[in-house]
Design an enzyme around this catalytic site. Structure first.
Site, PDB file in Angstrom:
ATOM      1  N   LYS A  53       0.842  -1.202   0.000  1.00 14.90           N
ATOM      2  CA  LYS A  53       0.000   0.000   0.000  1.00 14.90           C
ATOM      3  C   LYS A  53       0.879   1.255   0.000  1.00 14.90           C
ATOM      4  O   LYS A  53       0.613   2.224  -0.712  1.00 14.90           O
ATOM      5  CB  LYS A  53      -0.938  -0.006   1.213  1.00 14.90           C
ATOM      6  CG  LYS A  53      -2.081  -1.015   1.060  1.00 14.90           C
ATOM      7  CD  LYS A  53      -2.861  -1.278   2.335  1.00 14.90           C
ATOM      8  CE  LYS A  53      -3.875  -2.400   2.102  1.00 14.90           C
ATOM      9  NZ  LYS A  53      -4.618  -2.820   3.277  1.00 14.90           N
ATOM     10  N   GLN A  97      -5.003  -1.775   9.456  1.00 12.39           N
ATOM     11  CA  GLN A  97      -4.875  -3.081   8.807  1.00 12.39           C
ATOM     12  C   GLN A  97      -5.465  -4.158   9.716  1.00 12.39           C
ATOM     13  O   GLN A  97      -5.118  -4.269  10.882  1.00 12.39           O
ATOM     14  CB  GLN A  97      -3.392  -3.368   8.498  1.00 12.39           C
ATOM     15  CG  GLN A  97      -3.146  -4.630   7.710  1.00 12.39           C
ATOM     16  CD  GLN A  97      -3.711  -4.573   6.283  1.00 12.39           C
ATOM     17  OE1 GLN A  97      -3.780  -3.519   5.670  1.00 12.39           O
ATOM     18  NE2 GLN A  97      -4.124  -5.714   5.774  1.00 12.39           N
ATOM     19  N   ASP A 120     -11.275   2.628   3.544  1.00 14.55           N
ATOM     20  CA  ASP A 120     -11.573   1.197   3.435  1.00 14.55           C
ATOM     21  C   ASP A 120     -13.066   0.963   3.164  1.00 14.55           C
ATOM     22  O   ASP A 120     -13.464  -0.120   2.736  1.00 14.55           O
ATOM     23  CB  ASP A 120     -11.249   0.492   4.769  1.00 14.55           C
ATOM     24  CG  ASP A 120      -9.971  -0.327   4.716  1.00 14.55           C
ATOM     25  OD1 ASP A 120      -9.605  -0.772   3.618  1.00 14.55           O
ATOM     26  OD2 ASP A 120      -9.360  -0.523   5.787  1.00 14.55           O
TER      27      ASP A 120
HETATM   28  N1  GUN Z   1      -7.065  -7.037   5.845  1.00 15.59           N
HETATM   29  C1  GUN Z   1      -7.337  -7.775   4.745  1.00 15.59           C
HETATM   30  N2  GUN Z   1      -7.929  -7.021   3.806  1.00 15.59           N
HETATM   31  C2  GUN Z   1      -8.020  -5.773   4.319  1.00 15.59           C
HETATM   32  C3  GUN Z   1      -8.534  -4.544   3.808  1.00 15.59           C
HETATM   33  O1  GUN Z   1      -9.041  -4.433   2.695  1.00 15.59           O
HETATM   34  N3  GUN Z   1      -8.432  -3.480   4.644  1.00 15.59           N
HETATM   35  C4  GUN Z   1      -7.905  -3.567   5.888  1.00 15.59           C
HETATM   36  N4  GUN Z   1      -7.873  -2.474   6.640  1.00 15.59           N
HETATM   37  N5  GUN Z   1      -7.437  -4.692   6.385  1.00 15.59           N
HETATM   38  C5  GUN Z   1      -7.489  -5.780   5.598  1.00 15.59           C
END
Ligand code: GUN
Length: 284
Positions: A53, A97, A120
């Site tokens: 990211k 996350q 998100d």
């Molecule tokens: N963990 C797995 N996929 C995601 C996601 O799309 N966003 C976040 N914040 N955590 C994750």
């Protein structure tokens, strides 16, 4: 019949060019889109996702910060950090996350993120707005799937979409986005009786179950569009999806591979949402 491969890597690259242009336009008016990622503890997969990211932010000329918190951080400590980021004008997107340690209330954490910075799309406010067709941050993986279909020229309207899996992150919202685009939607899950009866009806099948090679050729209708959201390892440790690509690709009309299918779109839509948030901040 051999399926046409939907190349997520290529479509993501095309979208990222458009996003980079928007970043430049915002920078020209003095706004650099900024993303804050909070990583709690030392989950190996999470660390890889977070690194990707940040790399994507850098490549697009965006501002990004990583906040690492120890595995034993208090809920209060995490909420205080989120509050600080909610107030920070240089930060347009906040992402915690997942998963986070079990003793921390995940719902409380998600609801503490300002809906205006919830890139998100996990906050109940954004979920509610999505359900009612209002302006919202859409969750990145479901949104990425919609863009893959759109870019491939596959119309969703009137189609029967069957979603296998009902997670809050993928299954539930992708069905909602399909419904918003006028599809007829069926949700299947671990307690569905006669799964194959349902999946064989699908014009578009979304596999989001998290079991390696779970969907076989017998599950699908000839010519169906098959979207594979899985990221699994098979017995040999090789990355694979929820769909048995080898046999299903002989029968489907279109199929997304793993890797290079849905995966690259998830981060792309996160970048898109962060830029959208930055643009909306200039209008406030
Ligand atoms: N963990 C797995 N996929 C995601 C996601 O799309 N966003 C976040 N914040 N955590 C994750």
């Amino acid at each position: 019949m051999t399926a046409e491969i939907i190349n997520g890597k290529e479509i993501a690259a095309k979208k990222r060019v458009e996003i980079a242009k928007q970043v430049q336009e915002l920078k020209e008016i003095g706004v650099t889109p900024g993303l804050a990622v909070i990583l709690v503890g030392n989950n190996h997969a999470s660390r890889t996702y977070v690194r990707n990211k940040q790399k994507a932010c850098e490549e697009l000329g965006m501002h990004s910060i990583l906040i690492e918190m120890p595995e034993d951080v208090s809920e209060q400590g995490l909420l205080a950090k989120i509050d600080e980021l909610n107030q920070d004008p240089q930060i347009h997107g906040i992402l915690v996350q997942l998963p986070i340690p079990k003793y921390i209330d995940e719902k409380k954490v998600i609801e503490s993120i300002s809906p205006a910075k919830d890139v998100d799309g996990f906050h109940p406010i954004n979920i509610g707005r999505m359900m009612t067709g209002q302006n919202a941050f859409l969750p990145c993986t479901p949104y990425g799937i919609m863009v893959l279909l759109e870019e491939t020229g596959i119309s969703v309207s009137g189609k029967h979409v069957v979603v296998v899996g009902r997670s809050n992150i993928v299954g539930k919202p992708v069905g909602q986005l399909m419904l918003n685009q006028h599809a007829t939607v069926t949700y299947c899950h671990s307690r569905t009786k006669d799964l194959m009866f349902h999946t064989r009806q699908a014009d578009i099948l979304i596999a989001a179950v998290g079991i390696a090679n779970f969907i076989k050729a017998d599950h699908i209708k000839e010519g169906a569009v098959v979207i594979d959201v899985g990221i699994n390892r098979n017995e040999a440790g090789k990355l694979c999806g929820d769909v048995d690509f080898e046999e299903v690709s002989q029968k489907a009309g279109y199929i997304t591979p793993v890797p290079k299918g849905v995966g690259p779109m998830t981060i792309t839509m996160l970048m898109y949402n962060t830029v959208k948030s930055a643009a909306e901040s200039t209008a406030r």
